[in-house]
Design an enzyme around this catalytic site. Structure first.
Site, PDB file in Angstrom:
ATOM      1  CD  GLU A 137      -3.054  -0.866   0.135  1.00 30.55           C
ATOM      2  OE1 GLU A 137      -3.475   0.284  -0.072  1.00 30.55           O
ATOM      3  OE2 GLU A 137      -3.435  -1.856  -0.516  1.00 30.55           O
ATOM      4  CB  SER A 190     -55.707 -23.643  31.826  1.00 29.87           C
ATOM      5  OG  SER A 190     -56.966 -23.863  31.256  1.00 29.87           O
TER       6      SER A 190
END
Lengths: 753, 146
Positions: A173, A452
């Site tokens: 780079e 229930s």
């Protein structure tokens, strides 16, 4: 003519002077701007959420396969050698080379741990560090809480980055990095030459410093003015910070690849993501691959374009060899190796429902700002074994229903919540059958009528108000006038059963008996009992409450049932155990806190009745799935027109709630017993913790009674069963079968109490 | 001094007292609970786990409790909590874990929590000495004292 040239020269000099002055002012301004930005800049490091660490010990019921699955999910690889982050299996011995890991209570150093298995049990644990009693496997990461920008990174120091990676970066780079001052004229000239020769842009001239400026401080627009600013700022940056600092910033800032909506920045996280390794452990070819990707993170994404990535990686390796950073032979060997990426199947699992719970708990204690910037480490209570089992059982359960009922079952979804009720730790939260995808979290947000499931609150209120398990409750036809007309509750089997013992009314889930009892006790009393169980919700003070016409989420139901399971002690459910900052300092703990809300004797009686649900009631279909000695208890729940199928239940130390239903509220082809119950049984039957139920309370006695009439009986008499009673509430009348010796024993016992 | 003429009326009373004393004490010496505090300090408590399946790892639980005790006596409450929580995750019927959590709460003057922890421990305790100690904590926290 001479005067003309003199005039031109004078104008030119004045313009040049003006430009210089402007440039100097601009430089000062931008320098000040840069310093301010440098001081203010903080990387956005998301908070990391971990599952519970797996503590291993001799005698533990845990299979080798289960341990291997957790290791893989934590990014460990199966390979020979002693590299940290790997494991090997040799017959019944599993050797793990643990990476160092900072827990909330300190650093556990790297070590090798050897586990020996016999069947589904660990028989021996040996550690290279000696203290085998204290070994914890590294917890798997279950997610990250991101910033708005969705940037994700793992900060690393330059000294942790291998030199070969730095070399590859510089060579590829910015080969003149150490000699330029932010801008490299040589690179510019070279790029001009190469690009002109090729007729297109093939080489860039931006230095690492310029790239850092562009990513760190500037927008990504392409314009001459932005480029000019970039150059100027790069020069200024090099004046203020040294090369090492620039490099250190770069390796944490650089964008490496995209993972869905998440942008992975920095080599630290990229290394973990692609290889499951810390950046310090990367090999030459692995480092070269990271560098290879920088030129085009999408184009060279090794997960999508492995051949391209491999070719580019090898080019980087060739470059390194040409520049003398790598021996020719070394480069050859490195180029012959495959990409070596982590098998992401194990790591792709996501737990959005559980993370959602963590986020909500965090929101109570932290601002969004702190979560974004501090890199918090959040140690959750999620137990991967329970989470995986819950997900699997829910998915399989729904699939079976879909294949059995076809169109009637299409669209069924569900939720599971699993809790360690002794500690309140949330072990698993599943928000839907597509458990890996975030979306509607049914475990938290699907508030549905509980049917229930409300009945234990009614019977608990009754048992605390002088009733016994054998008290005769009427299940005869019942109706009452309401403002909507006449309300006539029905049993599921559309029959009435006359007088039944209390425990049986609960076990068989008789609606009429529950309503009659609830009306006798008072709706307010039942409502208050639900509140004491932990239901923090406004409850309708209507008779329909007694049949569960109250909407709660699975999480709320889990909280209530945990109180019952925990012998009447309430503890708030929690998904987090500890939070530390990025440096390991503990910021918050979530210790165990208990509140005794019911007396143990009353809960003991209720627990007995809920065990009967499994032994002989609506939950009996799964009775045989439990090993001897385990006494599961729970309650089925089915709402009107079967729109909801629930089961909430527990064993000695774990509670699980399962809900099935359709998001559009269409009826289901199943009840609580045929839908949610099998899923529940599949989840909880895998519990391997040491059994240990509460003792029989001191003032509770087990008495033989006749199961139909509730009168005193004796062992050996027909229809006799052993039922607990609090002292002083035992029946006094007996059935004919009760023997004389029994009566005499009772008499003697009374004298000597 | 009782006059002799009334002494004969005392004979049945004496006989009855003797008999009731014999019957109530036949073969059963009432055991006074031992102060477990000292025993715990010296790690010589017998770990009784009747309902726990023996092969499921009580050694691990025992080791955690040894660590918890040691941590308590050096006032390292963070580690006491850690070892107790670890134990309760694996073996929730370990009364001793609740005992140490109760003692920490006492030391932190959180008497309500101490009472509750002791109460929870009492729901699972097997060892009579541990039971007495948990009850002692209940009593002293109700009185608001150490």
């Amino acid at each position: 003519m001479a005067r003309f040239f003199s005039f031109l020269r004078s104008v030119f000099l004045r313009l040049a002077l003006l430009a210089l002055v402007v440039l100097v002012f601009a430089a000062f301004y931008m320098d000040a701007w840069l310093i301010e930005k440098l001081n203010a800049k903080q990387w956005t490091v998301p908070a990391t959420v971990y599952a519970r660490p797996l503590e291993v010990y001799a005698g533990q019921v845990l299979s080798q396969e289960a341990v291997v699955n957790e290791l893989k999910a934590a990014g460990y690889r199966s390979m020979m050698g002693r590299q940290a982050g790997t494991f090997t299996v040799a017959g019944n011995t599993l050797t793990v080379h643990l990476r160092p890991f900072r827990f909330w209570d300190g650093l556990q150093p790297a070590q090798s741990v050897s586990l020996t298995f016999a069947g589904d049990r660990i028989t021996a644990v040996r550690s290279s560090r000696g203290r085998a009693a204290d070994v914890r496997l590294e917890p798997m990461e279950i997610g990250r809480i991101h910033t708005e920008t969705q940037e994700d990174r793992l900060l690393v120091r330059l000294q942790d980055v291998p030199q070969h990676l730095v070399d590859a970066l510089i060579i590829t780079e910015d080969r003149y990095f150490y000699s330029h001052h932010g801008v490299s004229p040589r690179a510019i000239v070279r790029a001009l030459f190469v690009n002109t020769r090729e007729g297109k842009v093939v080489e860039g001239a931006s230095t690492l410093t310029q790239q850092l400026i562009k990513n760190f401080f500037l927008e990504s627009s392409r314009s001459y003015s932005r480029k000019l600013m970039e150059i100027l700022l790069a020069v200024l940056l090099e004046i203020h910070v040294d090369k090492k600092a620039i490099l250190g910033a770069y390796i944490n800032e650089v964008f490496v690849l995209q993972d869905g909506a998440k942008a992975i920045h920095g080599f630290g996280l990229a290394s973990q993501y692609l290889f499951g390794l810390p950046v310090s452990s990367l090999s030459v070819e692995q480092g070269a691959l990271l560098i290879a990707m920088l030129k085009g993170p999408s184009y060279y994404n090794p997960l999508r374009f492995p051949e391209r990535a491999l070719e580019r990686r090898n080019l980087v390796l060739k470059l390194m060899a040409r520049e003398g950073r790598l021996g020719a032979r070394e480069a050859e060997i490195a180029m012959s190796k495959p990409l070596g990426l982590l098998d992401r199947k194990e790591m792709l699992a996501s737990y959005p429902a559980y993370l959602d719970v963590v986020r909500r708990q965090l929101r109570r204690d932290y601002s969004d700002e702190s979560l974004r910037l501090d890199g918090l480490r959040i140690f959750s209570n999620m137990d991967p074994q329970w989470q995986w089992r819950s997900q699997r059982e829910l998915q399989q359960g729904i699939m079976q229903l879909e294949s059995r009922y076809a169109a009637k079952a299409s669209g069924i979804d569900g939720a599971v919540v699993a809790v360690d009720h002794a500690t309140g730790n949330l072990l698993a939260v599943v928000g839907g059958k597509a458990s890996r995808h975030s979306g509607f979290n049914r475990a938290l947000d699907a508030k549905r009528p509980i049917g229930s499931l409300v009945k234990p609150a009614i019977y608990l209120a009754a048992l605390g108000g002088g009733y016994t398990l054998s008290s005769q409750i009427s299940d005869a036809e019942f109706s009452m006038k309401t403002h909507n007309g006449t309300w006539r509750p029905q049993n599921f089997d559309r029959q009435y059963h006359g007088d039944v013992p209390l425990y049986l009314a609960l076990a068989k889930s008789y609606n009429v008996a529950a309503v009659r009892l609830g009306m006798t006790l008072g709706i307010g009393q039942v409502s208050k009992t639900l509140g004491r169980l932990g239901v923090e919700e406004a409850l309708p003070q209507l008779p329909s409450l007694l049949l569960g016409a109250v909407e709660l989420s699975p999480m709320q139901v889990a909280q209530a049932y945990s109180t019952i399971a925990n012998a009447g002690f309430y503890t708030p459910l929690k998904s987090i155990r500890e939070i530390t900052d990025g440096k390991g300092r503990v910021l918050k703990r979530y210790p165990l806190r208990l509140e005794q809300r019911f007396s143990p004797d009353v809960i003991y009686l209720l627990d007995f009745a809920l065990q009967q649900v499994i032994r002989e009631g609506t939950g009996s279909a799964v009775r045989e799935q439990f090993r001897p000695g385990v006494r599961p208890a729970g309650k089925t729940g089915t709402t009107n027109d079967q729109r909801d199928s629930w089961f909430a239940g527990y064993d000695a130390n774990k509670s699980v709630v399962v809900w099935l239903g359709q998001d559009d509220n269409r009826p289901l082809p199943v009840t609580g017993g045929s839908g949610a119950l099998p899923v529940w049984a599949g989840v909880i039957a895998g519990n391997t913790a040491i059994e240990g139920r509460a003792n029989v309370p001191d003032n509770v006695r087990m008495i033989w009674i006749d199961r139909h009439s509730g009168l005193l009986s004796a062992e050996g008499c027909p229809d006799a069963m052993l039922i607990p009673y609090t002292a002083g509430t035992e029946p006094t009348e007996s059935v004919a079968c009760a023997t004389t010796s029994h009566k005499v024993m009772n008499w003697f016992e009374k004298w000597f109490q | 001094m009782v006059p002799v003429k009334y002494a004969r009326h005392l004979i049945p009373v004496a006989l009855f007292s003797l008999l009731s004393g014999c019957v109530s004490n036949t073969g059963r010496e009432e055991e006074k609970p031992v102060d477990i505090y000292d025993q715990l300090k010296n790690n010589n408590v017998q770990y009784v786990t009747e309902e726990q399946v023996p092969e499921s790892g009580p050694e691990y639980v025992r080791l955690n409790m040894v660590e918890a005790r040691a941590a308590y006596f050096r006032k390292d409450f963070v580690n006491v909590t850690k070892y107790c929580n670890r134990t309760l995750t694996v073996a929730p019927a370990t009364a001793e874990a609740y005992y140490w959590l109760a003692r920490i709460a006492v030391d932190q003057n959180d008497f309500q929590q101490a009472y509750t922890m002791a109460s929870k421990g009492l729901t699972v305790v097997k060892d009579p000495n541990m039971k007495a100690e948990l009850q002692r904590i209940q009593t002293m926290t109700q009185m608001g004292s150490r």
